[in-house]
Scaffold this motif. Sequence first.
Motif, PDB file in Angstrom:
ATOM      1  N   LYS A  30       0.841  -1.203   0.000  1.00  0.00           N
ATOM      2  CA  LYS A  30       0.000   0.000   0.000  1.00  0.00           C
ATOM      3  C   LYS A  30       0.877   1.255   0.000  1.00  0.00           C
ATOM      4  O   LYS A  30       0.615   2.207  -0.742  1.00  0.00           O
ATOM      5  N   ASP A  34       1.071   4.003  -2.991  1.00  0.00           N
ATOM      6  CA  ASP A  34       0.883   5.437  -2.752  1.00  0.00           C
ATOM      7  C   ASP A  34       2.067   6.244  -3.280  1.00  0.00           C
ATOM      8  O   ASP A  34       1.902   7.312  -3.859  1.00  0.00           O
ATOM      9  N   VAL A  40      -2.452  -1.243  -5.886  1.00  0.00           N
ATOM     10  CA  VAL A  40      -1.676  -2.218  -5.119  1.00  0.00           C
ATOM     11  C   VAL A  40      -1.243  -3.367  -6.024  1.00  0.00           C
ATOM     12  O   VAL A  40      -0.129  -3.883  -5.903  1.00  0.00           O
TER      13      VAL A  40
END
Length: 80
Positions: A30, A34, A40
């Motif tokens: 994750k 980001d 993902v």
Amino acid sequence: MDIVTKCMSEQVKLIPEPDVEERKFVYGLKGLADLLGCSVVTAHKIKNSGVIDNAITQIGKKIIVDADLALNLIRKRKFK
């Protein structure tokens, strides 16, 4: 108060400033997603491709990624 202020300012001068640049880490898929601005699933594909292996440390299920190194490695590599 003036004596205390003078002593404090002298102590601050004696403390060396760290030269080491702070490293930024992201944790897990994750965090990698980001960082890269992707899903993902795509982050998992990039991790498994081996492109950013030098930036990844994995102990069991815990994944730690050096963010700056990962971004530099991805910039060098062209994805199709």
